[in-house]
Structure formats: C-alpha cells, structure tokens
Design a protein around this motif. Sequence first.
Motif, PDB file in Angstrom:
ATOM      1  N   ILE A 186       6.159  13.166  -0.283  1.00  0.00           N
ATOM      2  CA  ILE A 186       6.375  12.030   0.626  1.00  0.00           C
ATOM      3  C   ILE A 186       5.358  12.091   1.762  1.00  0.00           C
ATOM      4  O   ILE A 186       4.715  11.091   2.101  1.00  0.00           O
ATOM      5  CB  ILE A 186       7.819  12.046   1.187  1.00  0.00           C
ATOM      6  N   ARG A 187       5.179  13.278   2.338  1.00  0.00           N
ATOM      7  CA  ARG A 187       4.219  13.417   3.442  1.00  0.00           C
ATOM      8  C   ARG A 187       2.817  13.067   2.963  1.00  0.00           C
ATOM      9  O   ARG A 187       2.070  12.362   3.648  1.00  0.00           O
ATOM     10  CB  ARG A 187       4.267  14.847   3.997  1.00  0.00           C
ATOM     11  N   ALA A 188       2.455  13.555   1.779  1.00  0.00           N
ATOM     12  CA  ALA A 188       1.114  13.263   1.242  1.00  0.00           C
ATOM     13  C   ALA A 188       0.937  11.762   1.023  1.00  0.00           C
ATOM     14  O   ALA A 188      -0.134  11.201   1.299  1.00  0.00           O
ATOM     15  CB  ALA A 188       0.906  14.026  -0.066  1.00  0.00           C
ATOM     16  N   ALA A 189       1.963  11.099   0.534  1.00  0.00           N
ATOM     17  CA  ALA A 189       1.858   9.660   0.270  1.00  0.00           C
ATOM     18  C   ALA A 189       1.736   8.874   1.567  1.00  0.00           C
ATOM     19  O   ALA A 189       0.968   7.909   1.652  1.00  0.00           O
ATOM     20  CB  ALA A 189       3.064   9.188  -0.541  1.00  0.00           C
ATOM     21  N   ILE A 190       2.486   9.275   2.574  1.00  0.00           N
ATOM     22  CA  ILE A 190       2.387   8.576   3.865  1.00  0.00           C
ATOM     23  C   ILE A 190       0.993   8.767   4.445  1.00  0.00           C
ATOM     24  O   ILE A 190       0.380   7.828   4.964  1.00  0.00           O
ATOM     25  CB  ILE A 190       3.485   9.071   4.830  1.00  0.00           C
ATOM     26  N   LYS A 191       0.449   9.975   4.321  1.00  0.00           N
ATOM     27  CA  LYS A 191      -0.905  10.215   4.847  1.00  0.00           C
ATOM     28  C   LYS A 191      -1.942   9.434   4.036  1.00  0.00           C
ATOM     29  O   LYS A 191      -2.917   8.913   4.587  1.00  0.00           O
ATOM     30  CB  LYS A 191      -1.207  11.709   4.829  1.00  0.00           C
ATOM     31  N   ARG A 192      -1.720   9.330   2.742  1.00  0.00           N
ATOM     32  CA  ARG A 192      -2.642   8.554   1.905  1.00  0.00           C
ATOM     33  C   ARG A 192      -2.607   7.077   2.314  1.00  0.00           C
ATOM     34  O   ARG A 192      -3.645   6.428   2.441  1.00  0.00           O
ATOM     35  CB  ARG A 192      -2.257   8.697   0.433  1.00  0.00           C
ATOM     36  N   ALA A 193      -1.402   6.553   2.522  1.00  0.00           N
ATOM     37  CA  ALA A 193      -1.279   5.150   2.925  1.00  0.00           C
ATOM     38  C   ALA A 193      -1.892   4.943   4.307  1.00  0.00           C
ATOM     39  O   ALA A 193      -2.547   3.912   4.554  1.00  0.00           O
ATOM     40  CB  ALA A 193       0.198   4.744   2.929  1.00  0.00           C
ATOM     41  N   ALA A 194      -1.713   5.904   5.196  1.00  0.00           N
ATOM     42  CA  ALA A 194      -2.284   5.790   6.541  1.00  0.00           C
ATOM     43  C   ALA A 194      -3.812   5.777   6.454  1.00  0.00           C
ATOM     44  O   ALA A 194      -4.478   4.967   7.128  1.00  0.00           O
ATOM     45  CB  ALA A 194      -1.808   6.955   7.419  1.00  0.00           C
ATOM     46  N   ALA A 195      -4.371   6.634   5.607  1.00  0.00           N
ATOM     47  CA  ALA A 195      -5.827   6.710   5.476  1.00  0.00           C
ATOM     48  C   ALA A 195      -6.381   5.426   4.861  1.00  0.00           C
ATOM     49  O   ALA A 195      -7.497   4.994   5.184  1.00  0.00           O
ATOM     50  CB  ALA A 195      -6.210   7.915   4.624  1.00  0.00           C
ATOM     51  N   ALA A 196      -5.600   4.813   3.984  1.00  0.00           N
ATOM     52  CA  ALA A 196      -6.047   3.569   3.334  1.00  0.00           C
ATOM     53  C   ALA A 196      -6.012   2.406   4.316  1.00  0.00           C
ATOM     54  O   ALA A 196      -6.597   1.349   4.062  1.00  0.00           O
ATOM     55  CB  ALA A 196      -5.170   3.277   2.118  1.00  0.00           C
ATOM     56  N   GLY A 197      -5.305   2.635   5.429  1.00  0.00           N
ATOM     57  CA  GLY A 197      -5.273   1.637   6.506  1.00  0.00           C
ATOM     58  C   GLY A 197      -4.423   0.459   6.176  1.00  0.00           C
ATOM     59  O   GLY A 197      -4.597  -0.621   6.693  1.00  0.00           O
ATOM     60  N   PRO A 255       0.807  -1.232   0.000  1.00  0.00           N
ATOM     61  CA  PRO A 255       0.000   0.000   0.000  1.00  0.00           C
ATOM     62  C   PRO A 255       0.838   1.279   0.000  1.00  0.00           C
ATOM     63  O   PRO A 255       0.419   2.294  -0.587  1.00  0.00           O
ATOM     64  CB  PRO A 255      -0.823  -0.119   1.291  1.00  0.00           C
ATOM     65  N   VAL A 256       1.990   1.257   0.628  1.00  0.00           N
ATOM     66  CA  VAL A 256       2.824   2.468   0.622  1.00  0.00           C
ATOM     67  C   VAL A 256       3.416   2.692  -0.776  1.00  0.00           C
ATOM     68  O   VAL A 256       3.499   3.833  -1.246  1.00  0.00           O
ATOM     69  CB  VAL A 256       3.930   2.366   1.697  1.00  0.00           C
ATOM     70  N   GLN A 266       1.943   1.857  -3.519  1.00  0.00           N
ATOM     71  CA  GLN A 266       0.819   2.352  -4.318  1.00  0.00           C
ATOM     72  C   GLN A 266       0.558   3.828  -4.033  1.00  0.00           C
ATOM     73  O   GLN A 266       0.309   4.622  -4.946  1.00  0.00           O
ATOM     74  CB  GLN A 266      -0.439   1.520  -4.033  1.00  0.00           C
ATOM     75  N   ALA A 267       0.630   4.199  -2.755  1.00  0.00           N
ATOM     76  CA  ALA A 267       0.428   5.606  -2.384  1.00  0.00           C
ATOM     77  C   ALA A 267       1.498   6.477  -3.032  1.00  0.00           C
ATOM     78  O   ALA A 267       1.228   7.606  -3.467  1.00  0.00           O
ATOM     79  CB  ALA A 267       0.455   5.749  -0.866  1.00  0.00           C
ATOM     80  N   TRP A 268       2.714   5.955  -3.125  1.00  0.00           N
ATOM     81  CA  TRP A 268       3.818   6.699  -3.758  1.00  0.00           C
ATOM     82  C   TRP A 268       3.491   6.980  -5.231  1.00  0.00           C
ATOM     83  O   TRP A 268       3.742   8.069  -5.743  1.00  0.00           O
ATOM     84  CB  TRP A 268       5.108   5.886  -3.643  1.00  0.00           C
ATOM     85  N   ILE A 269       2.942   5.976  -5.887  1.00  0.00           N
ATOM     86  CA  ILE A 269       2.582   6.159  -7.293  1.00  0.00           C
ATOM     87  C   ILE A 269       1.414   7.141  -7.406  1.00  0.00           C
ATOM     88  O   ILE A 269       1.428   8.060  -8.234  1.00  0.00           O
ATOM     89  CB  ILE A 269       2.222   4.803  -7.925  1.00  0.00           C
ATOM     90  N   ASP A 270       0.409   6.957  -6.542  1.00  0.00           N
ATOM     91  CA  ASP A 270      -0.773   7.827  -6.612  1.00  0.00           C
ATOM     92  C   ASP A 270      -0.412   9.289  -6.371  1.00  0.00           C
ATOM     93  O   ASP A 270      -1.047  10.185  -6.930  1.00  0.00           O
ATOM     94  CB  ASP A 270      -1.826   7.365  -5.595  1.00  0.00           C
ATOM     95  N   GLU A 271       0.595   9.533  -5.539  1.00  0.00           N
ATOM     96  CA  GLU A 271       1.020  10.914  -5.261  1.00  0.00           C
ATOM     97  C   GLU A 271       2.163  11.359  -6.174  1.00  0.00           C
ATOM     98  O   GLU A 271       2.654  12.474  -6.041  1.00  0.00           O
ATOM     99  CB  GLU A 271       1.447  11.057  -3.787  1.00  0.00           C
ATOM    100  N   ASP A 272       2.592  10.464  -7.077  1.00  0.00           N
ATOM    101  CA  ASP A 272       3.642  10.812  -8.040  1.00  0.00           C
ATOM    102  C   ASP A 272       4.871  11.390  -7.319  1.00  0.00           C
ATOM    103  O   ASP A 272       5.383  12.449  -7.681  1.00  0.00           O
ATOM    104  CB  ASP A 272       3.090  11.825  -9.058  1.00  0.00           C
ATOM    105  N   VAL A 273       5.328  10.665  -6.298  1.00  0.00           N
ATOM    106  CA  VAL A 273       6.339  11.211  -5.383  1.00  0.00           C
ATOM    107  C   VAL A 273       7.712  11.366  -6.040  1.00  0.00           C
ATOM    108  O   VAL A 273       8.374  12.385  -5.892  1.00  0.00           O
ATOM    109  CB  VAL A 273       6.474  10.320  -4.124  1.00  0.00           C
ATOM    110  N   ALA A 274       8.151  10.355  -6.760  1.00  0.00           N
ATOM    111  CA  ALA A 274       9.566  10.310  -7.159  1.00  0.00           C
ATOM    112  C   ALA A 274       9.941  11.419  -8.132  1.00  0.00           C
ATOM    113  O   ALA A 274       9.164  11.791  -9.009  1.00  0.00           O
ATOM    114  CB  ALA A 274       9.875   8.949  -7.779  1.00  0.00           C
ATOM    115  N   GLN A 275      11.164  11.912  -7.960  1.00  0.00           N
ATOM    116  CA  GLN A 275      11.727  12.823  -8.961  1.00  0.00           C
ATOM    117  C   GLN A 275      12.875  12.060  -9.621  1.00  0.00           C
ATOM    118  O   GLN A 275      12.636  11.220 -10.484  1.00  0.00           O
ATOM    119  CB  GLN A 275      12.139  14.136  -8.327  1.00  0.00           C
ATOM    120  N   CYS A 276      14.122  12.224  -9.189  1.00  0.00           N
ATOM    121  CA  CYS A 276      15.182  11.404  -9.805  1.00  0.00           C
ATOM    122  C   CYS A 276      15.057   9.945  -9.379  1.00  0.00           C
ATOM    123  O   CYS A 276      15.466   9.040 -10.080  1.00  0.00           O
ATOM    124  CB  CYS A 276      16.567  11.940  -9.447  1.00  0.00           C
ATOM    125  N   GLY A 277      14.498   9.726  -8.178  1.00  0.00           N
ATOM    126  CA  GLY A 277      14.228   8.373  -7.705  1.00  0.00           C
ATOM    127  C   GLY A 277      15.291   7.768  -6.816  1.00  0.00           C
ATOM    128  O   GLY A 277      15.043   6.740  -6.175  1.00  0.00           O
TER     129      GLY A 277
END
Length: 151
Positions: A140-151, A86-87, A89-100
């Motif tokens: 990163i913060r948004a993705a962690i919060k998204r993953a937390a909300a997804a439980g 799930p984390v 997936q949240a990373w992809i949903d929030e389009d977190v990576a730049q250089c990676g």
Amino acid sequence: MPTFTFTLNGEPTTIEAPADLPLLWILRDHLGVTGPKYGCGVGVCRACTSHLDGAAFSPCTTPVAECDGATVVTIEGLADGDVLHPVQQAWIDEDVAQCGFCQPGQIMAAVALLAENPNPTDDDIAAIENVCRCGTYVRIRAAIKRAAAAG
Ligand code: FES
Ligand code: FES
C-alpha cells in the motif's frame, strides 16, 4: 418515512429511509453499491471508506440524513469510464491486493490523503487507519508513493 437526495458517483439519487439509517446499508442493500465493505460497522476497520464531499468518511457510522444534499463517491465512482484513477493503476502496478476485502477502502483513503497531501511521508501514510488483515501495508505504501510520483 423521510426522503433524502444526494449525488452518488455522479448520479442524483433519492432514497426513502429512516433518518438514522447508516449510509452503508443504503449503499449496499438498497442501491447495490457493494464496493464499500462491511467490516466492523462501528467506524474502526475503515473497510467501508468512501468520500463525502471529497473527504474520506465511514458510511457505516454516517446516518443517511447527514448525506442529504451532499456528494458521495465510492470506489465504483473513482475511474473515469474505462480509465482507472491513477491510484487504482498504482495499486495494480504494485500488485497490492491479497484477499481484496479491505482494498476499496484502502484506495479511497489513499485518494483522500493524496488530495490533501500530494507528497506524503511514510509517517503520513502510516497515519491511514484502514485495517488490512492480510498485512499488505508495505505494498500500500509503495502504491501511494508510486501514485504520488506520477503526480
Ligand atoms: S465497516 Fe465501516 S469502519 Fe468498519
Ligand atoms: S487484502 Fe485482505 S484484508 Fe486487506
């Protein structure tokens, strides 16, 4: 040379190596597990963050002898077959990576945080010490919060 055995991403793994050789060198150079990145080699950047018996750790400063009999998980072991963690997936949903480059370590740090603290505050997330030179911290913060909300 001594022999060490540990579980790596679910597979029993035995390696002959000097006892003080940091695990990161074994992962990357001997086992071809390159998800954990080499950034600083001294436990500061956290680009190599993986899990040792479920807790985040820095393989660049952890001698292989300390991993004998332990369970090691790297980013390669996070997904369940084709199903992303799930984390991830949240990373992809929030389009977190730049250089990676820092991202495997960031994800492993986030997974360890959420395992201990399923609803982290902004301050809890800011306490993650993994460095991102591209400055993706807001996503990163948004993705962690998204993953937390997804439980
Ligand atoms: S490479 Fe391990 S902390 Fe920087
Ligand atoms: S995405 Fe480039 S260093 Fe973090």
